[in-house]
Design an enzyme around this catalytic site. Structure first.
Site, PDB file in Angstrom:
ATOM      1  N   GLU A   1       0.816  -1.206   0.000  1.00  0.00           N
ATOM      2  CA  GLU A   1       0.000   0.000   0.000  1.00  0.00           C
ATOM      3  C   GLU A   1       0.859   1.270   0.000  1.00  0.00           C
ATOM      4  OE1 GLU A   1      -2.544   0.510   3.316  1.00  0.00           O
ATOM      5  OE2 GLU A   1      -3.658   2.123   2.356  1.00  0.00           O
ATOM      6  N   ASP A   2       1.932   1.262   0.779  1.00  0.00           N
ATOM      7  CA  ASP A   2       2.658   2.514   1.034  1.00  0.00           C
ATOM      8  C   ASP A   2       4.019   2.634   0.353  1.00  0.00           C
ATOM      9  OD1 ASP A   2       0.573   3.242   2.623  1.00  0.00           O
ATOM     10  OD2 ASP A   2       1.505   2.603   4.496  1.00  0.00           O
TER      11      ASP A   2
END
Ligand code: MN
Length: 492
Positions: free
Chosen positions: A66-67
Site C-alpha cells: 500500500e505505502d
C-alpha cells in the site's frame, strides 16, 4: 506458554525485515520514528500471540504494497503464494472503511457494518489477526495524530475492533483496545473512572490480602495446585456497567476479582465449594460458564461472595487452558491447532476450529461465493454472533448492543429497569417515534420518562427481548402483589 519464538528470527523472517526496511526507507511515522518501527511492532505483537511464521512475515510486510513501491508480484516471487495472499488481504483492508467500500460492489443490500467488515475480512482469518495487531499498535501510538483523527480512530475501534476481539474471545486485546480508545473518546470520564478503580483497589487491598491468605490455607489443606491472582476491572467495561446500573458503583460487584487457576475441571468445582464454605455466596451470582460457555467460548466459574468483614468479592475459577483461551481466544486456538490449520488453509478450508468459532469458516465460504458473483441469501447466513445484532447509541454516544428486532422498551430496560418502568415516549434520531418501532443499526435513541408512569401489561407487545420481558413481568407481579394486599381502589 506461548510466544517463545521471540528473538529467534528464521532466515525467512530476517529476509522479510530486510525487504520491509528497504521498502520503507526514508519514510517516517507521525511519531517521528522511522516507519519500519511500526511493522516491527506488529511483528512482535503477532509473536506474542503465538502466530505462525507466515502470519509474522505478512505482518512485517503488511504496509509495503500500500505505502511503498514494492509490488504484490515481488512479494509472491520472493515469499510465496501464502504470504502474498495475506499481505493482499491486509492491503485491501487498509482501513475498515475502504474494505467496506470494496464490498459495496457486490453487497449493496446490507448496511450492517459488522457484516460488511467481516465479509471484507473473511478471506483468511489470519488477515483479521494481522489487522488487529496493526490496529493495536496504531492505538498505542495514537497520541502522535491530530485530535480529530484520534477521536475518529478511537471511536471506530470501540465500535468495531474491540467488539470483534471480544467475539474472538481475545480478552487481553479487547481490554487494551477498549481502554486505549476510551481514553481518547472521553478523556475526562476515563480519568475519573481510573481514579475510582484505584481508590477502590487501595481501600480493598488489605482485606484482599486477608482473603488470599484464607484461600491459600484452605486450598493447601485440600492439596489443590493453583495459581491465584487479582484482576482489576477495565475502565471501559466499568463505564459500560455503570451505565446499566444507574451510575451506582455499589451495584458493581466485580470491580476487583480474584482469579484462581487450577489444573482440571474437577478442581474448579472443588475450589468453588471451598470458597462457599469460607464465605457467604450472593444469591443469583453463581455462574457456571464451564457447563454453559459464553457465546464466544469463554469458560469459567464465577461467584460473588460476602466476606467476614462484609466485603463483596468476585471469584473466577478456571483451568489453565480456559485461562489461555479467555486471554488470547482465537489466537490461542490457532496456536494449538497450527499444523492442522495451516494444512487446511492450503486446501482453502478451515476445520477444527472450536465450535463457537465455526462462524468464521462459514463467513469465509460466503465471502468466496460473493466474490465469485454467486447469489447469497443473507438471511440464511448464520453469522450467529453478528448478523442478529444491532448497535444503537444513547444521546451521549454510549453504544448499546441489542438483538435485531429490538424496540425502544428493550433499549430502555437494557439501560436500567428504573428507566424501563417509567417510559412515556421515545425520540429516534431526534424525532418523536412510536414504542413499537423496530430499532435500526446506528440509531440514536433517547428515552423519555416520567415519574408518574407505571409499567403496563400492554407493553409486552412492544418488547422483543426476553431480558426486558422478564423485567416487565417481574415488575407487574410485584405491583399485583401490592394491589392484592392493599385496598381495591387502586384497581385498573
Ligand atoms: Mn499498518
Amino acid at each position: 506458554m506461548v510466544g517463545q519464538k521471540l528473538g529467534k528470527d528464521s532466515d525467512r523472517v530476517k529476509r522479510a525485515i530486510e525487504v520491509a526496511k528497504k521498502a520503507h526507507e526514508g519514510q517516517s511515522r507521525k511519531t517521528g520514528e522511522p516507519y519500519i518501527v511500526h511493522p516491527l511492532a506488529v511483528k512482535k505483537i503477532l509473536e506474542e500471540w503465538g502466530m505462525d511464521e507466515d502470519t509474522i512475515i505478512a505482518g512485517v510486510l503488511h504496509d509495503t504494497v500500500e505505502d511503498t513501491d514494492l509490488t504484490l508480484e515481488e512479494i509472491r516471487k520472493e515469499f510465496g503464494e501464502q504470504i502474498a495472499f495475506l499481505v493482499d488481504g491486509v492491503t485491501k483492508l487498509s482501513t475498515a472503511r475502504s474494505g467496506m467500500r470494496d464490498i459495496d460492489t457486490y453487497l449493496p443490500a446490507t448496511k450492517d457494518n459488522f457484516l460488511r467488515l467481516l465479509i471484507a475480512l473473511g478471506d483468511d482469518i489470519r488477515v483479521l489477526i494481522i489487522k488487529l495487531a496493526d490496529r493495536l499498535h496504531n492505538l498505542r501510538t495514537l497520541s502522535a495524530l491530530p485530535p480529530d483523527k484520534q477521536k475518529k480512530i478511537a471511536r471506530e475501534t470501540l465500535e468495531v475492533f474491540a467488539p470483534l476481539a471480544d467475539r474472538l474471545n481475545m480478552g487481553q486485546l479487547r481490554v487494551e483496545l477498549a481502554d486505549l480508545s476510551f481514553k481518547y473518546v472521553n478523556p475526562r470520564r476515563f480519568e475519573e473512572l481510573k481514579n475510582m478503580i484505584e481508590k477502590y483497589y487501595k481501600s480493598a487491598e488489605k482485606s484482599l490480602k486477608k482473603i488470599e491468605n484464607e484461600i491459600t490455607t484452605a486450598l493447601k489443606k485440600e492439596k489443590i495446585k493453583y495459581k491465584l491472582s487479582g484482576r482489576v476491572k477495565s475502565v471501559y467495561s466499568l463505564h459500560k456497567k455503570l451505565a446499566k446500573h444507574n451510575q451506582n458503583i455499589n451495584e458493581i460487584y466485580d470491580l476487583v476479582a480474584l482469579r484462581i487457576i487450577v489444573n482440571d475441571v474437577t478442581d474448579c468445582y472443588l475450589v468453588l465449594g471451598i470458597i462457599h464454605s469460607l464465605y457467604t455466596p450472593m444469591e443469583g451470582r453463581i455462574k457456571d460458564y464451564i457447563a454453559i460457555p459464553k457465546q464466544n467460548g469463554y469458560q469459567s466459574l464465577h461467584t460473588t461472595v460476602i466476606t467476614k468483614d462484609k466485603r463483596v468479592v468476585e471469584f473466577q475459577i478456571r483451568t489453565n487452558e480456559m485461562h489461555e483461551y479467555a486471554e488470547r481466544g482465537l489466537a490461542a486456538s490457532f496456536y494449538y491447532n497450527e499444523q492442522k490449520l495451516t494444512e487446511n488453509y492450503k486446501k482453502g478450508k478451515i476445520e477444527h476450529l472450536p465450535t463457537n468459532l465455526l462462524w468464521i469458516s462459514e463467513l469465509q465460504m460466503t465471502a468466496a461465493r460473493l466474490r465469485e458473483g454467486k447469489k447469497v441469501d443473507l438471511k440464511k447466513l448464520k453469522l450467529n454472533l453478528f448478523a442478529d445484532k444491532i448497535f444503537v447509541y444513547t444521546p451521549k454516544g454510549d453504544i448499546i448492543d441489542l438483538p435485531k428486532g429490538a424496540m425502544p422498551l428493550d433499549f430502555a430496560y437494557k439501560l436500567h429497569s428504573e428507566i424501563g418502568d417509567h417510559v412515556v415516549g421515545v425520540k429516534i434520531n431526534g424525532k418523536m417515534s412510536n414504542l413499537n418501532k423496530r430499532l435500526e443499526q446506528n440509531d440514536i435513541v433517547e428515552i423519555l420518562t416520567s415519574k408518574n408512569q407505571t409499567p403496563k401489561s400492554s407493553w409486552f407487545d412492544k418488547i422483543f427481548t426476553r431480558h426486558a420481558k422478564q423485567k416487565l413481568s417481574h415488575r407487574l407481579n410485584a405491583e399485583n402483589r401490592l394491589e392484592e394486599t392493599s385496598s381495591k381502589k387502586h384497581k385498573k
